[in-house]
Design a protein around this motif. Sequence first.
Motif, mmCIF file in Angstrom:
data_model
loop_
_atom_site.group_PDB
_atom_site.id
_atom_site.type_symbol
_atom_site.label_atom_id
_atom_site.label_comp_id
_atom_site.label_asym_id
_atom_site.label_seq_id
_atom_site.Cartn_x
_atom_site.Cartn_y
_atom_site.Cartn_z
ATOM 1 N N GLY A 190 0.606 -1.283 -0.157
ATOM 2 C CA GLY A 190 -0.002 0.003 -0.026
ATOM 3 C C GLY A 190 0.792 1.172 0.029
ATOM 4 N N PHE A 191 1.352 1.276 -1.054
ATOM 5 C CA PHE A 191 2.511 2.611 -1.006
ATOM 6 C C PHE A 191 2.333 3.671 -1.898
ATOM 7 N N ILE A 192 2.020 3.621 -3.125
ATOM 8 C CA ILE A 192 1.884 4.646 -4.152
ATOM 9 C C ILE A 192 0.712 4.356 -5.279
ATOM 10 N N THR A 193 0.166 5.634 -5.513
ATOM 11 C CA THR A 193 -0.902 5.320 -6.673
ATOM 12 C C THR A 193 -0.576 4.988 -8.096
ATOM 13 N N TRP A 194 -1.536 4.559 -8.871
ATOM 14 C CA TRP A 194 -1.031 3.745 -9.994
ATOM 15 C C TRP A 194 -0.241 4.210 -11.009
ATOM 16 N N ARG A 195 -0.506 5.516 -11.163
ATOM 17 C CA ARG A 195 0.131 6.208 -12.213
ATOM 18 C C ARG A 195 1.831 6.219 -12.061
ATOM 19 N N LEU A 196 2.022 6.698 -10.791
ATOM 20 C CA LEU A 196 3.723 7.010 -10.430
ATOM 21 C C LEU A 196 4.095 5.394 -10.106
ATOM 22 N N ALA A 197 3.089 4.617 -9.805
ATOM 23 C CA ALA A 197 3.693 3.248 -9.453
ATOM 24 C C ALA A 197 4.300 2.572 -10.954
ATOM 25 N N LYS A 198 3.621 2.920 -12.077
ATOM 26 C CA LYS A 198 3.905 2.323 -13.264
ATOM 27 C C LYS A 198 4.971 3.612 -13.891
ATOM 28 N N GLU A 199 4.910 4.669 -13.634
ATOM 29 C CA GLU A 199 5.760 5.566 -14.462
ATOM 30 C C GLU A 199 7.328 5.598 -13.832
ATOM 31 N N CYS A 200 7.344 5.302 -12.797
ATOM 32 C CA CYS A 200 8.659 4.988 -11.919
ATOM 33 C C CYS A 200 9.436 3.734 -12.707
ATOM 34 N N SER A 201 8.820 3.125 -13.469
ATOM 35 C CA SER A 201 9.345 1.882 -13.876
ATOM 36 C C SER A 201 10.424 2.029 -14.767
ATOM 37 N N ASP A 202 10.796 3.357 -15.106
ATOM 38 C CA ASP A 202 11.725 3.575 -16.005
ATOM 39 C C ASP A 202 13.208 3.536 -15.284
ATOM 40 N N PHE A 203 13.028 4.059 -13.878
ATOM 41 C CA PHE A 203 14.195 3.974 -13.041
ATOM 42 C C PHE A 203 14.119 2.879 -11.788
ATOM 43 N N VAL A 204 13.083 2.426 -11.658
ATOM 44 C CA VAL A 204 12.797 1.598 -10.252
ATOM 45 C C VAL A 204 12.588 0.060 -10.524
ATOM 46 N N ASN A 205 13.352 -0.602 -9.896
ATOM 47 C CA ASN A 205 13.199 -2.068 -10.140
ATOM 48 C C ASN A 205 12.944 -2.640 -8.751
ATOM 49 N N THR A 206 12.067 -3.578 -8.617
ATOM 50 C CA THR A 206 11.458 -4.086 -7.342
ATOM 51 C C THR A 206 11.620 -5.729 -7.424
ATOM 52 N N PHE A 207 12.128 -6.062 -6.219
ATOM 53 C CA PHE A 207 12.012 -7.560 -6.085
ATOM 54 C C PHE A 207 11.288 -7.994 -5.044
ATOM 55 N N VAL A 208 10.431 -9.099 -5.224
ATOM 56 C CA VAL A 208 9.503 -9.486 -4.224
ATOM 57 C C VAL A 208 9.749 -10.881 -4.154
ATOM 58 N N LEU A 209 9.961 -11.685 -2.817
ATOM 59 C CA LEU A 209 10.367 -13.019 -2.704
ATOM 60 C C LEU A 209 8.889 -13.710 -2.338
ATOM 61 N N ASP A 210 8.647 -14.680 -3.350
ATOM 62 C CA ASP A 210 7.495 -15.529 -3.081
ATOM 63 C C ASP A 210 6.141 -15.037 -2.291
ATOM 64 N N SER A 211 5.757 -15.380 -1.216
ATOM 65 C CA SER A 211 4.740 -15.215 -0.307
ATOM 66 C C SER A 211 4.772 -13.999 0.658
ATOM 67 N N ASP A 212 5.778 -13.166 0.472
ATOM 68 C CA ASP A 212 6.087 -11.954 1.169
ATOM 69 C C ASP A 212 4.945 -11.295 1.517
ATOM 70 N N LEU A 213 4.360 -11.012 3.063
ATOM 71 C CA LEU A 213 3.247 -10.536 3.318
ATOM 72 C C LEU A 213 3.165 -8.765 2.963
ATOM 73 N N VAL A 214 4.541 -8.166 3.197
ATOM 74 C CA VAL A 214 4.487 -6.798 3.305
ATOM 75 C C VAL A 214 4.270 -6.122 1.800
ATOM 76 N N PRO A 215 4.560 -6.866 0.824
ATOM 77 C CA PRO A 215 4.238 -6.089 -0.735
ATOM 78 C C PRO A 215 2.825 -6.149 -1.004
ATOM 79 N N ARG A 216 2.164 -7.167 -0.091
ATOM 80 C CA ARG A 216 0.649 -7.416 -0.228
ATOM 81 C C ARG A 216 -0.325 -6.387 0.869
ATOM 82 N N LEU A 217 0.408 -5.896 1.898
ATOM 83 C CA LEU A 217 -0.266 -5.123 2.769
ATOM 84 C C LEU A 217 -0.702 -3.886 2.399
#
Length: 387
Positions: A190-217
């Motif tokens: 629950g971090f950032i709204t959709w447009r900026l979440a997508k637009e920052c893909s040009d310079f932001v890379n995110t890694f999530v491990l399997d069932s990690d709770l926090v990226p789903r919170l």
Amino acid sequence: SYERCAMNSDGEIGERAISDVDEMNRDHIVGDNFLHIHEATMLAHAGLNKSDIAYASFESGFYETPYFIVIDREWKSIVVSIRGSLTLEDCVVDVLLDPSPLDALGAKYGFDGTDQYCHGGVLECTNWLHADLMKHKILEKLLLGNAEYSDYTLRIVGHSLGAGIGVILSLMLRNTFPDLRCTCYSPPGGFITWRLAKECSDFVNTFVLDSDLVPRLSINNMERLRDEVLHLLARVKISKYDIAKRIFSLSGEVELGDLDFLLQENEDLLYPQDDIPDSEFLHQLQRFERIQQERRSSRGVSRSINLYPPGRIVHLVKTGQSKNCLHGVAGCISCGLSNAGFEYTPIRKENDDFNEIEISPTLWTDHFPNRVCMEIEKVAKSFGIDT
């Protein structure tokens, strides 16, 4: 490796390395204790030399977030590494979930924040960290003008809360450092709204491990899980004791991929969703749902804003397991919390693919920075990438 930098700023395990830290000018080390344990941890765990540390702040409070700046000569990068949640104060910040608008911040730092929002606690921490960077001018001295490292790239990395801070900080610094890159490990969902979440893909890379709770919170995901559990309880045909006895009697005998078996089990254990028998519990559940709906209506617009994890997301999905005696013992001792022997495959995911909480024995331990670091390094090695 950058994930080790992010993990290192999460840990306090370096007492054994204190002897390696001799007397030196410590003006660039702020907030350490008199034994210099934090600095020793940093050097020992990440395999750094003292000359690699340009600045480190170990000050920790409600918004003060420990971070350090590393000179990575091998990859010709200046790395800002930001710690994730560790203290009670960090946990308080984590639950400051109300979205904060980014309009004014975008206007000030040159990005389009119109009608965009982010996690309120993360924004407050980012403002503190940015102010600290501006006070010391470390990045400018290292990278701008005729600086010694003017041909280096600025890289910002962080784990958990630190990953969220890294993204907002990147947005604030991009006008000054247009080539910067940001790497997020296990950021809040629950971090950032959709447009900026997508637009920052040009310079932001995110890694999530399997069932990690926090990226789903997120508020919506937590409420959805609560509602699903309550509805499931209303549909149960047999007692909790009989359910537990049935599960343990089948443990290890059934493949989870056997869809026909699972469908039959559901039919034996649960009433159909449209044919739940009348009961006092069902009446209480219906009253609870009416109250919750009234509360949602009274929250205002901000609580209805959907927030997502940022950037281009790589999800390390559990796809296999190498079975041997040691892995079995590790799983037994840890009550299924160990990931020993599991094999993970990197898969590209969309930012809205983490819209429900997965119930798994490792949903919390998959967030641990040492586990994330280890699995990323193993996957990178399998692709021939030097970490």
